[in-house]
Every structure is written in structure tokens, then in C-alpha cells.
Design an enzyme around this catalytic site. Structure first.
Site, PDB file in Angstrom:
ATOM      1  N   GLU A 263       0.882  -1.100   0.202  1.00  0.00           N
ATOM      2  CA  GLU A 263      -0.437  -0.025   0.415  1.00  0.00           C
ATOM      3  C   GLU A 263       0.784   1.366  -0.553  1.00  0.00           C
ATOM      4  O   GLU A 263       2.149   0.906   0.603  1.00  0.00           O
ATOM      5  CB  GLU A 263      -0.994   0.059   1.268  1.00  0.00           C
ATOM      6  CG  GLU A 263      -2.047  -0.861   1.407  1.00  0.00           C
ATOM      7  CD  GLU A 263      -3.190  -0.966   2.338  1.00  0.00           C
ATOM      8  OE1 GLU A 263      -3.171   0.145   3.140  1.00  0.00           O
ATOM      9  OE2 GLU A 263      -3.748  -2.094   2.817  1.00  0.00           O
ATOM     10  N   HIS A 281      -8.138   0.600   1.834  1.00  0.00           N
ATOM     11  CA  HIS A 281      -8.225   1.245   3.468  1.00  0.00           C
ATOM     12  C   HIS A 281      -8.700   1.960   3.978  1.00  0.00           C
ATOM     13  O   HIS A 281      -8.557   2.786   4.827  1.00  0.00           O
ATOM     14  CB  HIS A 281      -6.943   0.733   3.558  1.00  0.00           C
ATOM     15  CG  HIS A 281      -6.845   0.515   5.411  1.00  0.00           C
ATOM     16  ND1 HIS A 281      -4.459   0.244   4.590  1.00  0.00           N
ATOM     17  CD2 HIS A 281      -6.539   0.288   5.853  1.00  0.00           C
ATOM     18  CE1 HIS A 281      -4.603  -0.702   6.488  1.00  0.00           C
ATOM     19  NE2 HIS A 281      -5.575  -0.120   7.251  1.00  0.00           N
TER      20      HIS A 281
END
Length: 531
Positions: A263, A281
Site C-alpha cells: 500500500e 483501506h
């Protein structure tokens, strides 16, 4: 002087006000978290650091944090904090594992609905002016089997919500007891059983060595055909490339991911696949959750800095404010016992056993263990504390054991510390009297009643006349005043000990004079932190 806290990420005004209302000097500068050099330059000024995810608390930052006592993460993930280094420096690392539990659980349920009914694709198609009603054929959740991997705080909420949707729920969690599973209304199963039977699988475990890639290519191959997989927990729990291939082959009917192995996820094997729902997220991204974790971390940090209470620490046992008030003298006693043995021990320590008797056995034993180990380890490293001591002991191969006993003897409770080296075993016991002061009550099996002071002198000898006179005269002639004098012996003319509480540390030449008398087997000065 008031403790100083730096907030280097965005926290709510209400969280900042909590620090101010409790008398803490707080600096709120969210820009610092994005500038590692700026954080490095100022971190030595602060006792506490409150962060979200932008601040990267690296080994270099921690090395510069000479006054830092606590790091508080507003949220559950602490990937941006070097916890081992913080622990070695004695810095407590806290998070807020419950502030976003409901929000994350709700997101998992929402993602399950989204993949079951293909909502994102149907939404995009309809926005594009198409009317593909027959294309988007979903499945009901009612009566389907949900497999929950990880039945902790968030996982248990997901189980509860799923049961409300009339789903059959099974859970895999090595720490889930049969009684707890029955209370939750779920079936406790092993992982292979879950993989084979679940129509939907949702993950709610942290990322650790044991959980990394828990849904590996091999595990995914064991899943039921048509399964849908949801991950709102942590990236790296699922082999994303293997899952993508199973989606392409039709074995897996869909997936919904909020977290990814890398990420920010700007590309991923799961992207652009049919019936795969992905979000950036967002598990904790609700107004309520963000406010909750900000307020929670502010309260936790303030409690620790002002009262010593420890909540949701990742590298130290939690101690409530009530426990801190009651246990304060007992924590100090445990440290004194460790300090006594540590200062007498010149060999590598192999084992440390802590025995808790009477009322002591009902206290927070993990915290007391940490205090005792810290006392032992301070003999070789004065900077060690309750956070760093267990790590130091583990690195040195020291084995710790704990024993509890019902009340025996005249005291309501006591702690005994037994330390073993390659050549000998040392034992000391102590209690806390009604005045709140710790006392040593036994050394080497010899009963005593010794008040503990900053400067002390410990001697061992054969029980013969003249010991008291020799100690008093030698110390007196050299200007060392005795505040308290405790004697004990095993049997007449057997082994005897003396423990003296002094007003100042005796000089080396005075110790040499005592040794030169030939009366003493040991003459050891001891230092204890002032209570």
C-alpha cells in the site's frame, strides 16, 4: 514540570483539549509527521508522541528521543513504529484497538454484501446508461455459511452481525475456547474445515509470522467452489496472485479487499477482475471511529504520563489507574527484590522464579514480573525499565517462571524472588506493610525485618560475637551513619547476615577495612532507587 506531548499527525481538537485539560503541555503540529528530518530535530523535547499513520517512528527517530516515554497510535495498526527499538529504549507503545472495531466490522459486512450482489459493477453499469438487469445475478446471505478467521474483538462483532443476517457462522481461532464459541453462537472449527465448507470467508487477524499468507495458494485450493473472500484486516494475509487466478478460473466467485500486501495499492493482481470489490483501506474511515481513536489515545497517554496507568500497550502489560495506585508499593517491592539479587550476582543468570503468596497472587502478575526483572537487569544497565527489561532478559537466555500460593505464614502476602546461576541459587522475599512501605522479610531462608533505603550494606558471616561492634565501630570511625540495623541467623553459630540502612554510601577504604577483619564472607554495598 508538566509532561510534554507532541501530536505529529492530524487528531481532533477534542483530543488536543484532553491533553490541555489534564495539565499536559501539548504541541499540535500535523506537518511534522510528514517531515522525518523535522521530527528527528524536535523529538528529544517530548515525553509523549501521538501519531496516526503519517509519522514514521524509525530506529533513528527513537535513538534521538532521549526523553520519550510513550508513543500513542490513534488506530490499531503500528506498522509505522519500530516497536523492538522502542522496547529496548524503554518506551511504551500504545494503540487503540477498540476505537474502530465496529466501523471495521461494518465495513467487512458491507463488502460481503457488495460482492454477493455485485453492487459496484451494477452501479457503474447503470451510471453508464445501461440497464443490464439480467447480467447481475447475486446470491443471498441468508442460510449461507460464513467462515470467520480470527474471532477476536472485530471478528466477534462480525460473527454477531452475521448471525443477525441468519447466516450459519463458523470460526477458526486457536485462542477461541469452546465455551466462548457457544456464547457467540458459532461453531469452532479447524482451518481446513472452514475452507471446505464456507460460502464466504472473512479475515480478522493481525499480520504476524503465523498469520502471514494464511490463505496461501495451497489453502485457497481447498476452498469450496463459488466461495467469496473478504479481507478488511491486513494486507499479506492472502496470496493475492493465487486468488486472482482462482477468480479467473471461476473457482472463487468474488472477493472484496480493503487492504493489500503493498500500500498504497496503485496496481494489484486483483484489480480489474470481475466481481472484485476494492477500497483504499477504509476500514476505520468513519467520522465516529476517527474521533473515538483520537480521544482514546489522548486519554491513554495522559493516564500513563500522569498516573502510571498503562492501557493497550503492545510491549508492556496493561495496568489500570486503580491497579497503579494499589500496586505501586508492590511494584516497587518487586523491583527492590530484583535489585538486591542483581547487585549480588556476578555470573550469568539462568533462571528467575517469582513466587507470589497470599494477596500478592491476585495482583497484576505480568506487571510485577516486569518490575522484578527490571530490578535484576539494572545492575548491568541502569537505563533499563519495565518495558526493556524482559527483552534484555530474553536476549540473554534467561528463563522466567511464576508460581502462586495461597496465604502461608504471618503475612497477608509476600513476593519471593529466586535467581539461579551456574554455581548457586539466591533467594529473597519481601512484603508491603500497612504503612505502604516495602520490607525485606527473608534472605537466604533467614527471617529478617529490614526497612529499605537508598544506601545499604549487606554482610554475611558465621554467627559469632563481635559482628555488631565491628560494623558499628568501623562505620562510625569513618563518618558513616547507620539509620537502621537488621540481623538474622539460621541457627546459633551457623550462617548469619546483616543488612544496614545507611545515610550515605560507605567509601571503598571502609569496605576494605571490614573485609580485612576476616569476620565476613561477603561485604557488599547496595543501592536502591529512592521510593
Amino acid at each position: 514540570m508538566a509532561p510534554k506531548v507532541l501530536i505529529s499527525d492530524s487528531l481532533s481538537d477534542a483530543a488536543v483539549q484532553i491533553f490541555k485539560d489534564r495539565g499536559i503541555d501539548v504541541t499540535f503540529d500535523p506537518s511534522i509527521g510528514k517531515d522525518k528530518d523535522k521530527l528527528l530535530a524536535v523529538i528529544d523535547q517530548y515525553d509523549g508522541l501521538a501519531i496516526r499513520s503519517a509519522s514514521k517512528v524509525t530506529e533513528k527517530i527513537i535513538a534521538a528521543a532521549t526523553n520519550l516515554k510513550v508513543i500513542g497510535r490513534a488506530g490499531i495498526g503500528v506498522d509505522n513504529v519500530d516497536i523492538p527499538e522502542a522496547s529496548k529504549k524503554g518506551i511504551i507503545v500504545m494503540n487503540t484497538p477498540f476505537g474502530n472495531s465496529i466501523t471495521t466490522a461494518e465495513h467487512a459486512i458491507a463488502m460481503m454484501f457488495a460482492t454477493a450482489r455485485q453492487i459496484p459493477e451494477a452501479n457503474a453499469s447503470t451510471h453508464a446508461g445501461k440497464w443490464e438487469k439480467s447480467r447481475f445475478m447475486g446470491v443471498e446471505l441468508t442460510a449461507k455459511t460464513l467462515g470467520v478467521i480470527g474471532a477476536g474483538n472485530i471478528g466477534s462483532i462480525v460473527c454477531d452481525r452475521a448471525r443477525g443476517l441468519k447466516m450459519k457462522v463458523m470460526a477458526y481461532d486457536p485462542f477461541l475456547s469452546e465455551d466462548r464459541a457457544r456464547q457467540m453462537g458459532v461453531a469452532k472449527v479447524d482451518l481446513d474445515q472452514l475452507l471446505a465448507q464456507a460460502d464466504f470467508i472473512t479475515l480478522h487477524v493481525p499480520y504476524t509470522e503465523k498469520t502471514a499468507n494464511i490463505l496461501s495458494a495451497e489453502a485457497l485450493a481447498k476452498t469450496k467452489k463459488g466461495v467469496r473472500i473478504i479481507n478488511c484486516a491486513r494486507g499479506g494475509l492472502v496470496d493475492e496472485a493465487a486468488l486472482a487466478e482462482l477468480i479467473k478460473s471461476g473457482h472463487v466467485a468474488g472477493a472484496a479487499f480493503d487492504v493489500f500486501a503493498e500500500e498504497p495499492a496503485t496496481e494489484n493482481p486483483l484489480f480489474d477482475l470481475p466481481n472484485v470489490v476494492v477500497t483504499p483501506h477504509l476500514g476505520a474511515a468513519t467520522t465516529e471511529a476517527q474521533e473515538n481513536v483520537a480521544l482514546q489515545v489522548a486519554e491513554q497517554m495522559a493516564d500513563y504520563l500522569l498516573t502510571g496507568a498503562v492501557s493497550n500497550a503492545l510491549n508492556m502489560p496493561s495496568v489500570t489507574a486503580q491497579e497503579a495506585a494499589i500496586m505501586g508499593p508492590w511494584l516497587k517491592l518487586a523491583e527492590y527484590l530484583g535489585a538486591f539479587v542483581g547487585q549480588l550476582t556476578d555470573e550469568p543468570i539462568e533462571t528467575i522464579e517469582v513466587v507470589y503468596n497470599g494477596i500478592a497472587k491476585d495482583m497484576n502478575l505480568k506487571a510485577l514480573n516486569c518490575a522484578a526483572i527490571a530490578g535484576v537487569m539494572k545492575a548491568t544497565n541502569p537505563d533499563v525499565n519495565m518495558v526493556s527489561a524482559p527483552i534484555m532478559a530474553k536476549e540473554r537466555g534467561v528463563e522466567l517462571s511464576t508460581t502462586t500460593q495461597d496465604k502461608t505464614g504471618v503475612f497477608d502476602g509476600y513476593i519471593r524472588l529466586v535467581v539461579t546461576t551456574p554455581t548457586r541459587t539466591r533467594s529473597i522475599a519481601g512484603t508491603v506493610f500497612s504503612d505502604g512501605k516495602p520490607r525485606f522479610i527473608q534472605i537466604k531462608g533467614i527471617n529478617i525485618d529490614a526497612e529499605i533505603g537508598q544506601h545499604m550494606l549487606y554482610t554475611t558471616n558465621k554467627d559469632v560475637p563481635g559482628i555488631i561492634g565491628t560494623l558499628g565501630q568501623t562505620l562510625g570511625e569513618n563518618g558513616v551513619n547507620i539509620a537502621n540495623f537488621t540481623l538474622g541467623r539460621s541457627v546459633r553459630e551457623g550462617e548469619a547476615i546483616a543488612l544496614l540502612y545507611l545515610d550515605e554510601q560507605p567509601p571503598a577504604h571502609v569496605l576494605a577495612k571490614l573485609k580485612a577483619t576476616g569476620l565476613f564472607q561477603q561485604v557488599r554495598p547496595l543501592q536502591f532507587d529512592a521510593a
